[in-house]
Design an enzyme around this catalytic site. Structure first.
Site, PDB file in Angstrom:
ATOM      1  N   LYS A   1       0.848  -1.194   0.000  1.00 47.58           N
ATOM      2  CA  LYS A   1       0.000   0.000   0.000  1.00 47.58           C
ATOM      3  C   LYS A   1       0.881   1.240   0.000  1.00 47.58           C
ATOM      4  CE  LYS A   1      -3.876   1.939   2.699  1.00 47.58           C
ATOM      5  NZ  LYS A   1      -4.752   1.669   3.874  1.00 47.58           N
TER       6      LYS A   1
ATOM      7  N   SER B   1      -9.489   1.429   2.461  1.00 48.02           N
ATOM      8  CA  SER B   1      -8.653   2.227   1.580  1.00 48.02           C
ATOM      9  C   SER B   1      -7.597   1.413   0.831  1.00 48.02           C
ATOM     10  CB  SER B   1      -7.937   3.314   2.399  1.00 48.02           C
ATOM     11  OG  SER B   1      -7.114   2.729   3.403  1.00 48.02           O
TER      12      SER B   1
ATOM     13  N   SER C   1      -9.987  -1.119   6.525  1.00 47.77           N
ATOM     14  CA  SER C   1      -9.329  -0.911   5.234  1.00 47.77           C
ATOM     15  C   SER C   1      -8.570  -2.107   4.690  1.00 47.77           C
ATOM     16  CB  SER C   1      -8.381   0.289   5.319  1.00 47.77           C
ATOM     17  OG  SER C   1      -9.100   1.480   5.479  1.00 47.77           O
TER      18      SER C   1
END
Length: 470
Positions: A79, A154, A178
């Site tokens: 990420k 996310s 997330s």
């Protein structure tokens, strides 16, 4: 070339360590899939092809010299909110477009030392402050099962990469869901760890008292393997603790026998707001667990109003404290949406923040009492399947409800309490969209979650499916 949609991290590592497969072959396969599908799905912000090949060559040389690695040759997606040495880390924003860290985040460093190959930095909701992975700077991420829909957020890009074979391991962050929510919406596995289990050093913060770093994979066994590498105390992150040791990540013989375990199934909220197909799939999964020997216990679990209010007060205040200077600096590349969210946190008073922390304590105590009657809670990860890009609210429980509430209400309570939670694929809707089963355990008891998740996955075949067009 190896088909990365038909294998897993443990099998790749076994074959590379045995000399049956070269890490460079695995890297090429992952990079070929990224080249073929990333423009359409937008899983990655930055692709690190040269780094991946260099990592692979180093692994192959070491294996030829007699070394072995737990994750030898496993393609890793990270990420873009986590530092990567010499590779830009944007946190999904033009505000950090030129930020190039001088070191890896601790979790990334441990995985690369264990033999992982860094293939790229994944697309995310800007500053991790959202739940769809729609991004005004790098484009919207698209769900591989239906590109007109969101992948969740996310950590949306990481889930896309796993579902499509662009990677076999992914590092994600979970502050309100997330890791779990995009895993559920894209049909992969995501583990939100106990707060303090994995170092957050090198992760750009959102909420210091709720942020966690966890593995995302295609199988539960791979999540256990990744966690065994990532976990452990780190002096650079004072929230990490000398936690109870994790078991051998290889699931032992008889792991599918769940006799002696009690699975709590909540009455009320968690199923009342769920779409019928989601509720039915999760209840079917519970019956599979019953068939594996687990005792099923109905639990009058409270609705999340207090947890939601406390989570909101804490995350808004802590995010504003972490990024106030960025939010106040106009024309620096930050989107208006995220700037306004960050600035809104400045309007919470100290008393409101403390009230949020007091309510948090009440919720923690209440949940500890509930967990005396069962070992693992089973719920839908998300009460709805992936929604079309741009939708802001949907009908649930007979009324129109904001999407943010639906996507996060099932997951955020366990960020508030610091408990571990695992999302495992448990079915598909009639329209072919994945559905996730959430398993929640006691603090520091990831071992039981992984045992239950692996047993369920071994008894079903949901992970065998591959998105259309691949």
């Amino acid at each position: 070339m190896i088909d990365l949609t038909q294998t897993n991290a443990r099998e790749v590592a076994r074959r590379v360590n045995a000399g049956e497969l070269k890490a460079v072959e695995v890297a090429r396969s992952a990079l070929d899939r990224i080249e073929a599908h990333n423009a359409r799905l937008r899983a990655f912000i930055t692709v690190t092809a040269e780094q991946a090949m260099a990592d692979a060559e180093a692994v192959d040389r070491a294996v030829a010299a007699g070394q072995s690695f737990p994750l030898a040759g496993v393609p890793l997606a990270v990420k873009d909110g986590f530092w990567t040495e010499g590779v830009r880390t944007t946190n999904g924003s033009n505000a950090l477009l030129d930020f190039v860290p001088e070191a890896d985040a601790e979790s990334v460093a441990r995985l690369r030392k264990a033999g992982c190959l860094l293939v790229g930095k994944t697309l995310m909701h800007e500053y991790a402050y959202g739940f769809t992975s729609q991004n005004p700077h790098f484009g919207d991420a698209h769900n591989p099962w239906d590109p007109a829909r969101v992948p969740g957020g996310s950590t949306g890009g990481g889930a896309i990469a796993l579902a499509t074979g662009m990677a076999l391991a992914s590092v994600g962050g979970d502050t309100g869901g997330s890791v779990r929510q995009p895993s559920a919406l894209c049909g992969v596995v995501g583990l939100k760890v106990t707060y303090g289990r994995v170092s957050r050093h090198g992760g750009i913060p959102l909420s210091w008292s709720m942020d966690t770093v966890g593995p995302m994979t295609r199988t539960v066994d791979d999540a256990a393997l990744m966690l065994s590498v990532m976990a452990g105390a780190d002096p650079k992150d004072p929230t990490t603790l000398p936690a109870p040791a994790l078991p051998d990540p290889i699931m032992p013989d008889g792991a599918s026998d769940l006799r002696g375990l009690r699975i709590g199934v909540p009455t009320g909220f968690f199923f009342d707001v769920a779409e019928p197909e989601v509720a039915a799939s999760v209840r079917d999964a519970v019956e599979v667990l019953r068939g594996l020997g687990a005792a099923i216990v109905e639990v009058p679990f409270p609705a999340p109003e207090f947890a939601r209010a406390a989570h909101r007060a804490i995350i808004f205040t802590e995010a504003a404290a972490a990024h106030e200077s960025t939010a106040r600096h106009m024309n620096n590349g930050l989107s208006d949406e995220v700037r306004n969210l960050l600035l809104a946190g400045l309007f919470f008073t100290g008393n409101q923040y403390l009230d949020g922390q007091r309510v948090r304590r009440v919720v923690i105590d209440e949940y500890r009492t509930l967990w005396r009657s069962f070992d693992v809670l089973a719920t839908p990860t998300s009460p709805i399947v992936a929604t079309p890009i741009g939708v802001q609210e949907v009908e649930a429980g007979g009324q129109m409800t904001p999407l943010v509430q639906l996507y996060l209400d099932h997951t955020l309570p366990f960020n508030l309490t610091g408990q571990p939670a695992l999302s495992v694929p448990c079915g598909f809707s009639r329209s072919g969209l994945p559905i996730g089963l959430q398993l929640v355990g006691r603090p520091w008891d990831e071992a039981t979650l992984l045992r239950v998740g692996a047993a369920y996955q071994g008894a079903t075949h949901w992970t065998d499916r591959v998105p259309p067009g691949l």
